[in-house]
Motif scaffolding. Structure first.
Motif, PDB file in Angstrom:
ATOM      1  N   LEU A 159      29.769  37.715  34.833  1.00  0.00           N
ATOM      2  CA  LEU A 159      29.069  36.860  35.818  1.00  0.00           C
ATOM      3  C   LEU A 159      30.266  36.432  36.572  1.00  0.00           C
ATOM      4  CD1 LEU A 159      26.136  35.180  34.012  1.00  0.00           C
ATOM      5  CD2 LEU A 159      26.090  37.056  35.700  1.00  0.00           C
ATOM      6  N   GLU A 160      31.285  35.811  35.928  1.00  0.00           N
ATOM      7  CA  GLU A 160      32.530  35.296  36.436  1.00  0.00           C
ATOM      8  C   GLU A 160      33.245  36.041  37.309  1.00  0.00           C
ATOM      9  OE1 GLU A 160      34.791  33.363  33.588  1.00  0.00           O
ATOM     10  OE2 GLU A 160      33.470  31.854  33.159  1.00  0.00           O
ATOM     11  N   LEU A 161      33.265  37.518  36.731  1.00  0.00           N
ATOM     12  CA  LEU A 161      34.163  38.328  37.401  1.00  0.00           C
ATOM     13  C   LEU A 161      33.222  38.923  38.751  1.00  0.00           C
ATOM     14  CD1 LEU A 161      35.521  40.347  34.095  1.00  0.00           C
ATOM     15  CD2 LEU A 161      36.745  38.790  35.955  1.00  0.00           C
ATOM     16  N   ILE A 162      31.955  39.069  38.516  1.00  0.00           N
ATOM     17  CA  ILE A 162      31.194  39.698  39.900  1.00  0.00           C
ATOM     18  C   ILE A 162      31.441  38.494  40.950  1.00  0.00           C
ATOM     19  CG2 ILE A 162      29.105  40.007  40.538  1.00  0.00           C
ATOM     20  CD1 ILE A 162      28.370  41.792  38.448  1.00  0.00           C
ATOM     21  N   LYS A 163      31.270  37.481  40.694  1.00  0.00           N
ATOM     22  CA  LYS A 163      31.239  36.062  41.325  1.00  0.00           C
ATOM     23  C   LYS A 163      32.692  36.234  42.111  1.00  0.00           C
ATOM     24  CE  LYS A 163      30.055  31.599  42.000  1.00  0.00           C
ATOM     25  NZ  LYS A 163      29.570  30.186  41.402  1.00  0.00           N
ATOM     26  N   GLU A 164      33.554  36.406  41.486  1.00  0.00           N
ATOM     27  CA  GLU A 164      35.012  36.491  42.058  1.00  0.00           C
ATOM     28  C   GLU A 164      35.315  37.702  42.997  1.00  0.00           C
ATOM     29  OE1 GLU A 164      39.214  37.763  39.865  1.00  0.00           O
ATOM     30  OE2 GLU A 164      38.132  35.795  39.008  1.00  0.00           O
ATOM     31  N   TYR A 165      34.518  38.898  42.494  1.00  0.00           N
ATOM     32  CA  TYR A 165      34.607  40.055  43.263  1.00  0.00           C
ATOM     33  C   TYR A 165      33.815  39.906  44.684  1.00  0.00           C
ATOM     34  CZ  TYR A 165      33.782  44.902  44.534  1.00  0.00           C
ATOM     35  OH  TYR A 165      33.677  46.110  45.507  1.00  0.00           O
ATOM     36  N   ASN A 166      32.909  39.092  44.642  1.00  0.00           N
ATOM     37  CA  ASN A 166      31.824  39.037  45.636  1.00  0.00           C
ATOM     38  C   ASN A 166      32.472  37.941  46.867  1.00  0.00           C
ATOM     39  OD1 ASN A 166      30.161  41.071  45.127  1.00  0.00           O
ATOM     40  ND2 ASN A 166      28.633  39.602  44.056  1.00  0.00           N
ATOM     41  N   LYS A 167      33.376  36.926  46.098  1.00  0.00           N
ATOM     42  CA  LYS A 167      33.768  35.973  47.055  1.00  0.00           C
ATOM     43  C   LYS A 167      34.430  36.602  48.391  1.00  0.00           C
ATOM     44  CE  LYS A 167      36.546  31.686  46.764  1.00  0.00           C
ATOM     45  NZ  LYS A 167      37.497  30.827  45.866  1.00  0.00           N
ATOM     46  N   GLY A 168      34.184  36.011  49.565  1.00  0.00           N
ATOM     47  CA  GLY A 168      34.801  36.351  50.666  1.00  0.00           C
ATOM     48  C   GLY A 168      34.316  37.649  51.500  1.00  0.00           C
ATOM     49  N   LYS A 169      33.328  38.314  50.728  1.00  0.00           N
ATOM     50  CA  LYS A 169      32.534  39.534  51.364  1.00  0.00           C
ATOM     51  C   LYS A 169      31.296  39.376  51.820  1.00  0.00           C
ATOM     52  CE  LYS A 169      34.465  42.996  47.847  1.00  0.00           C
ATOM     53  NZ  LYS A 169      35.468  42.206  47.165  1.00  0.00           N
ATOM     54  N   ASP A 170      31.177  40.171  53.085  1.00  0.00           N
ATOM     55  CA  ASP A 170      29.767  40.105  53.723  1.00  0.00           C
ATOM     56  C   ASP A 170      28.881  40.519  52.812  1.00  0.00           C
ATOM     57  OD1 ASP A 170      27.771  41.763  55.531  1.00  0.00           O
ATOM     58  OD2 ASP A 170      28.576  39.914  56.538  1.00  0.00           O
ATOM     59  N   LYS A 171      27.743  39.984  53.117  1.00  0.00           N
ATOM     60  CA  LYS A 171      26.407  40.142  52.402  1.00  0.00           C
ATOM     61  C   LYS A 171      26.022  41.553  52.281  1.00  0.00           C
ATOM     62  CE  LYS A 171      22.942  39.003  55.782  1.00  0.00           C
ATOM     63  NZ  LYS A 171      21.748  37.815  56.006  1.00  0.00           N
ATOM     64  N   SER A 172      26.785  42.650  53.097  1.00  0.00           N
ATOM     65  CA  SER A 172      26.321  43.809  52.972  1.00  0.00           C
ATOM     66  C   SER A 172      27.180  44.419  52.001  1.00  0.00           C
ATOM     67  CB  SER A 172      26.482  44.304  54.625  1.00  0.00           C
ATOM     68  OG  SER A 172      27.831  44.403  54.999  1.00  0.00           O
ATOM     69  N   SER A 173      28.108  43.890  51.629  1.00  0.00           N
ATOM     70  CA  SER A 173      29.075  44.524  50.647  1.00  0.00           C
ATOM     71  C   SER A 173      29.290  43.686  49.331  1.00  0.00           C
ATOM     72  CB  SER A 173      30.763  44.311  51.187  1.00  0.00           C
ATOM     73  OG  SER A 173      30.706  44.931  52.469  1.00  0.00           O
ATOM     74  N   LYS A 174      28.279  42.923  48.990  1.00  0.00           N
ATOM     75  CA  LYS A 174      28.254  42.487  47.691  1.00  0.00           C
ATOM     76  C   LYS A 174      27.987  43.155  46.422  1.00  0.00           C
ATOM     77  CE  LYS A 174      28.389  38.230  49.305  1.00  0.00           C
ATOM     78  NZ  LYS A 174      29.330  36.923  49.192  1.00  0.00           N
ATOM     79  N   ALA A 175      28.311  43.063  45.280  1.00  0.00           N
ATOM     80  CA  ALA A 175      28.344  43.793  44.109  1.00  0.00           C
ATOM     81  C   ALA A 175      27.267  43.326  43.187  1.00  0.00           C
ATOM     82  CB  ALA A 175      29.538  44.383  43.576  1.00  0.00           C
ATOM     83  N   VAL A 176      26.343  44.234  42.421  1.00  0.00           N
ATOM     84  CA  VAL A 176      25.788  43.650  41.409  1.00  0.00           C
ATOM     85  C   VAL A 176      25.800  44.629  40.326  1.00  0.00           C
ATOM     86  CG1 VAL A 176      23.585  42.822  42.851  1.00  0.00           C
ATOM     87  CG2 VAL A 176      23.807  45.393  42.087  1.00  0.00           C
ATOM     88  N   TYR A 177      26.787  45.529  40.384  1.00  0.00           N
ATOM     89  CA  TYR A 177      27.191  46.546  39.294  1.00  0.00           C
ATOM     90  C   TYR A 177      28.627  46.245  38.852  1.00  0.00           C
ATOM     91  CZ  TYR A 177      23.430  49.322  41.091  1.00  0.00           C
ATOM     92  OH  TYR A 177      22.371  49.670  41.761  1.00  0.00           O
ATOM     93  N   ILE A 178      28.961  46.455  37.621  1.00  0.00           N
ATOM     94  CA  ILE A 178      30.030  46.345  36.955  1.00  0.00           C
ATOM     95  C   ILE A 178      30.722  47.667  36.597  1.00  0.00           C
ATOM     96  CG2 ILE A 178      30.430  43.885  36.637  1.00  0.00           C
ATOM     97  CD1 ILE A 178      30.087  46.228  33.740  1.00  0.00           C
TER      98      ILE A 178
END
Length: 568
Positions: free
Chosen positions: A355-374
């Protein structure tokens, strides 16, 4: 006025009319139902609450209504674990278990014939007597006393008098088919992997393997990752998998759950919840493809709140409640399969790290580019795979396709539980989270967008070293066991015996049940109920009904939760 039974989450407890009226199906579901009605063995695989029982019940009723040449026999093995203590006491425990399974198959032919208007009690009883040397009441008494924990000497006496084998059960079913001008029978074996005793599961699937003929085929509902098959059982040869579940990344996901809402709760409730479309969509996503999750969250929202507008905070509270229930299911594995306690603990830590790593990955990305997969780099060690299996069982992770990234290697992709992502605020730019932003981020996510994670980043050598079996010590001298296979203590030489999983489970506090903390606290204040065992011993819910705002319906429901917790 909302009918209370719309909140019933177990298909086994719904009437035929409720199942036919409230159920929604996708094209994939229709395909699965046809396979369940087919003439080959199948394993229906899916996490808790994914709809396995509902599909089996629908296949049962659909066969009765539309397939006159098929005899569907629905058998629920939710009491699977209740007879586990007998295996610790009886010298012929395996024989007793086999006769229990087969007697349930025979006795469940009766409701099918009744449903088909083909049941002649006198004739059927005579046929039972001819084949098995006992009458139908005897077989019903046998299953009842086994599941009720009768004295072992009484059980051995009952089972020794009945001539039950796979061969004569198949012959009897063939006889019933001939008598009713039917061509074949399908055995729908529900809750077939709800007890996590490996010994019981292996015995069950050895029966399943041979319980077939040209006229008879068996289908069983199982969990991903945790089912123990017999040594001679070959997936692909003895049975094929049918994957059950609704993936949130499917294009018709929202419309499918809209259909569930409208059919199950009616226009008034559906319209009320649609007032906040983003809030409703968040419930759908937080359910993570599990219809049960949606039903539980809607019940939470409508409790004492059928008139006023539902706030954003209340939507988040409902999601928090459901995700905590999912986490409880994962943690309960420490009780059900205690030797894997360390693996389950490691899984909980890994989940938080993901959960921490996905949050870190999504930081600064537009809502069209967020990830829900690892994506976890391959190869995945056996220890990490077992940890992941437990997370998949509870629905916290869901495996997707492997993907090769060239020189960067091969990754196995997983969908992370969307309710957990919403709860962890994995999409918002800052500390503030909104329902609309979460909903938009999830709906725009794509399988190709995933956070790549090297396996050793979440599963270091130190973490791997903690994945050891947690074996019970010697009952006699307390010395640790040398290995899981050890039969005798290396310290005192005494025979090593495993504790009954059933007895360990019923001694658990009621906190493990999917009840709100407020309701659990109220039960402890107003009654003497403290453990699962207390609920089982509370005949007619007399003690539970002492609790504020618990009447007959809620007392039955809490008992159902306790029984389901025992079953798995």
């Amino acid at each position: 006025m909302i009918k209370e039974n719309v909140f019933q989450v177990r298909a086994e407890n719904l009437t035929k009319e409720e199942i036919l009226q409230w159920t929604s199906f996708t094209e994939k579901d229709q395909f699965i139902i046809k396979k369940l009605q087919g003439n080959s063995s199948k394993l229906l695989v899916g996490p808790r609450g994914s709809g396995k029982s509902m599909l089996m019940r629908w296949a049962y009723y659909s066969s009765i209504e539309n397939e006159p040449e098929i005899l569907p026999i629905y058998i629920n093995f939710e009491k699977y674990l209740y007879i586990e203590p007998i295996l610790h006491q009886a010298s012929n425990g395996n024989v007793i278990f086999t006769k229990w399974v087969l007697s349930k198959v025979i006795t469940q032919i009766v409701p099918t014939l009744v449903e088909c208007n083909r049941y002649d009690s006198e004739k059927f009883s005579k046929e039972i007597l001819d084949f098995f040397k006992v009458d139908i009441e005897y077989l019903q008494r046998l299953t009842y006393q086994l599941e009720g924990g009768s004295a072992i000497d009484r059980i051995e006496e009952l089972t020794s008098s009945v001539d039950l084998s796979v061969g004569n059960v198949i012959a009897f079913i063939k006889h019933i088919l001939d008598q009713n001008n039917m061509k074949r029978a399908i055995l729908l074996l529900d809750d077939a992997a709800h007890a996590f005793s490996p010994r019981l599961q292996k015995e069950f699937f050895e029966i399943f393997r041979v319980l077939k003929s040209r006229e008879v085929s068996a289908k069983a509902a199982v969990y991903p990752g945790l089912t123990n098959y017999s040594p001679y059982f070959n997936i692909g040869h003895d049975a094929l998998f049918l994957d059950v579940g609704y993936s949130p990344d499917e294009p018709d996901y929202i419309s499918f759950f809209d259909d569930i809402m409208e059919k199950r709760f009616g226009d008034e409730v559906f319209t009320k919840l649609k007032e906040n479309r983003a809030g409703l969509n968040n419930l759908y996503y937080a359910a993570n493809g599990i219809p049960r999750g949606l039903i539980v969250m809607v019940e939470f929202l409508l409790d004492d709140n059928t008139r006023k507008k539902i706030t954003q905070r209340e939507y988040y509270d409902a999601i928090d409640m459901w995700t905590e229930t999912v986490s409880k299911n994962h943690d309960s594995l420490k009780i059900r399969i205690p030797r894997y306690k360390n693996f389950v603990d490691v899984g909980s830590e890994i989940m938080e790290r993901l959960l921490e790593l996905i949050k870190e990955y999504n930081k600064g990305k537009d809502k069209s580019s967020k990830a829900v997969y690892i994506g976890i780099s391959n190869p995945i060690s056996a220890e990490l795979q077992k940890v992941i299996d437990f997370l998949e069982y509870s629905g916290l992770l869901r495996e997707k396709k492997n993907i090769s990234k060239g020189i960067k290697g091969v990754y196995t992709r997983y969908l992370v539980h969307l309710g957990k992502l919403i709860q962890a605020n994995s999409f918002a730019e800052g500390k503030t989270k909104t329902l609309a932003y979460s909903s938009d981020s999830i709906s725009n996510s794509k399988l190709r967008q995933f956070a790549r994670i090297q396996a050793d980043r979440i599963f270091s050598e130190e973490v791997k070293s903690r994945c050891q079996f947690d074996l019970p010590p010697c009952n006699n001298c307390g010395a640790p066991r040398a290995s899981e296979q050890a039969k005798f203590c290396t310290g005192c030489g005494a025979e090593l015996r495993s504790a009954s999983i059933f007895y360990e489970i019923i001694e658990q506090e009621i906190d493990v049940l999917p009840l709100t903390s407020k309701r659990i606290q109220r039960i402890k204040i107003d009654s003497e109920i403290r453990t699962i065992k207390d609920i089982l011993m509370d005949e007619n819910g007399i003690e539970l009904k002492k609790v504020q705002r618990i009447g007959a319906w809620w007392a039955d429901k809490i008992r159902s939760y306790a029984e389901e917790f025992i079953g798995g």
